[in-house]
Enzyme design. Sequence first.
Site, mmCIF file in Angstrom:
data_model
loop_
_atom_site.group_PDB
_atom_site.id
_atom_site.type_symbol
_atom_site.label_atom_id
_atom_site.label_comp_id
_atom_site.label_asym_id
_atom_site.label_seq_id
_atom_site.Cartn_x
_atom_site.Cartn_y
_atom_site.Cartn_z
ATOM 1 N N ASN A 6 41.583 45.932 50.968
ATOM 2 C CA ASN A 6 41.121 45.477 49.658
ATOM 3 C C ASN A 6 42.124 44.416 49.207
ATOM 4 O O ASN A 6 43.187 44.720 48.680
ATOM 5 C CB ASN A 6 41.091 46.672 48.702
ATOM 6 C CG ASN A 6 40.514 46.303 47.350
ATOM 7 O OD1 ASN A 6 40.335 45.124 47.045
ATOM 8 N ND2 ASN A 6 40.246 47.300 46.531
ATOM 9 N N ARG A 65 36.678 45.024 51.540
ATOM 10 C CA ARG A 65 35.939 45.059 50.280
ATOM 11 C C ARG A 65 35.768 43.613 49.838
ATOM 12 O O ARG A 65 36.737 42.879 49.690
ATOM 13 C CB ARG A 65 36.738 45.824 49.233
ATOM 14 C CG ARG A 65 36.094 45.727 47.878
ATOM 15 C CD ARG A 65 36.900 46.426 46.830
ATOM 16 N NE ARG A 65 36.164 46.384 45.578
ATOM 17 C CZ ARG A 65 36.719 46.064 44.416
ATOM 18 N NH1 ARG A 65 37.994 45.754 44.352
ATOM 19 N NH2 ARG A 65 35.993 46.047 43.332
ATOM 20 N N HIS A 154 30.667 47.748 41.442
ATOM 21 C CA HIS A 154 30.949 49.162 41.729
ATOM 22 C C HIS A 154 29.888 49.758 42.661
ATOM 23 O O HIS A 154 29.758 50.984 42.732
ATOM 24 C CB HIS A 154 30.908 50.029 40.436
ATOM 25 C CG HIS A 154 32.165 49.998 39.620
ATOM 26 N ND1 HIS A 154 32.157 50.359 38.299
ATOM 27 C CD2 HIS A 154 33.446 49.681 39.918
ATOM 28 C CE1 HIS A 154 33.387 50.265 37.805
ATOM 29 N NE2 HIS A 154 34.177 49.827 38.769
ATOM 30 N N ARG A 215 38.045 45.831 28.835
ATOM 31 C CA ARG A 215 36.890 44.921 28.735
ATOM 32 C C ARG A 215 35.936 45.408 27.639
ATOM 33 O O ARG A 215 35.739 46.616 27.488
ATOM 34 C CB ARG A 215 36.134 44.876 30.061
ATOM 35 C CG ARG A 215 36.838 44.051 31.114
ATOM 36 C CD ARG A 215 36.103 44.126 32.433
ATOM 37 N NE ARG A 215 36.969 44.661 33.467
ATOM 38 C CZ ARG A 215 36.555 45.186 34.613
ATOM 39 N NH1 ARG A 215 35.278 45.246 34.901
ATOM 40 N NH2 ARG A 215 37.418 45.649 35.483
ATOM 41 N N GLU A 350 35.883 54.839 47.518
ATOM 42 C CA GLU A 350 35.304 53.571 47.961
ATOM 43 C C GLU A 350 35.789 53.175 49.349
ATOM 44 O O GLU A 350 35.022 52.659 50.156
ATOM 45 C CB GLU A 350 35.637 52.473 46.932
ATOM 46 C CG GLU A 350 34.768 52.595 45.693
ATOM 47 C CD GLU A 350 35.281 51.801 44.501
ATOM 48 O OE1 GLU A 350 36.298 52.203 43.914
ATOM 49 O OE2 GLU A 350 34.662 50.790 44.163
#
Length: 362
Positions: A6, A65, A154, A215, A350
Amino acid sequence: MVLILNSGSSSIKYKLFHTNTNKIIFSSIIENVQEFHQAFKDIFDRLIQMKYIDKISDIQAFGHRVVHGGEKFNKPVIINQNVIDEIKNLIPLAPLHNPANLDGILTVFKLVPDAIQVAVFDTAFHQSIPKEAYIYPISYKFYEKYGIRKYGFHGTSHHYIAKQTAKHLNKPLNSLNLITIHLGNGDSITAIKNGISIDTSMGFTPLEGLMMGTRCGDIDPEIVLYLENTIGIDPKEVDNILNKQSGLKGICDKNDLRDIIKDAKNKDEKAILAIDMFCYRIKKYIGSYKEILGDIDAIVFTGGIGENSPLIREKTITNIDKIKNNNIKNSGEIQNDKSPYKILVIPTDEELEIAIQTKKLL
Ligand code: ADP
């Protein structure tokens, strides 16, 4: 063995998995990365020094990823020149992420020219969302000319959670209607009908949807123009405000929910408000997704908050069994006898999902 990478703008997270068992062998992160070439050499040297591998060729495949796959990728792919060109073309849509993801891929090719590399896209699982849900009600030409539409993110986590739910319920995924709720620093919720994503809360960027750690999620878009044109804040600063200074942090100055819960227990009004807002906004999405889906089989919580916070689960959903909710270890069911559907907590992974997908393509 497969190595899952990642690659971010300043850090590289990596995990080495055993190919046959999917068991994790080693996991680490390099921070403050200045130069990808050296960083990857360091990763390989470390794996050799620690005797996880004898030589780089012991790694059968590299799984990356990749944040944005646009409309081109609805599933993981083996990386070739075409895929590299596409990831490059998508940089305007993900200027913070795709360049670093691509750097990671190109660096591995430089160091291991015949490597098998797989790209797993955050957006891919949501490519099944129908047009009525992914087109924004602004001029259609902005979609045609500039690709402005909902993509959703996601996806790797929502897909993994959906598959784990199917396993738990012992039913095929394509027979299930689910609402999956990923709550971490970034937060998103997905409506899954017959096993496929039909709507999700993040949009053109990961800024849309739920209130997050820093956010803002859904706000009136006119606020952005008002901040810029009437108050006179520079667009770059507005970007920073909406992505890094809003959400939980915008309300109570903190974005780690554990600290906010402590403050709320001490009657801090802003902390209480932040938690109330966070849960209220999740509830609104659950309500609308229930209507979109009709009958549902399960609502599933995951992510750092979804997995670890009984308070947030209890405040977002009715028909929870309080004792089960407070005592759950790792994963399981938390609904009460009245609930028409299961309410589950399932830890996401993930990297494991990327490893599974990478192995599938070998
Ligand atoms: P990321 O999205 O960066 O992967 P995580 O999924 O690890 O992040 O989620 C981080 C969030 O989870 C933080 O807000 C943290 O406070 C929250 N969290 C972790 N453990 C708990 C807990 N026991 N109770 C409440 N919140 C928690």
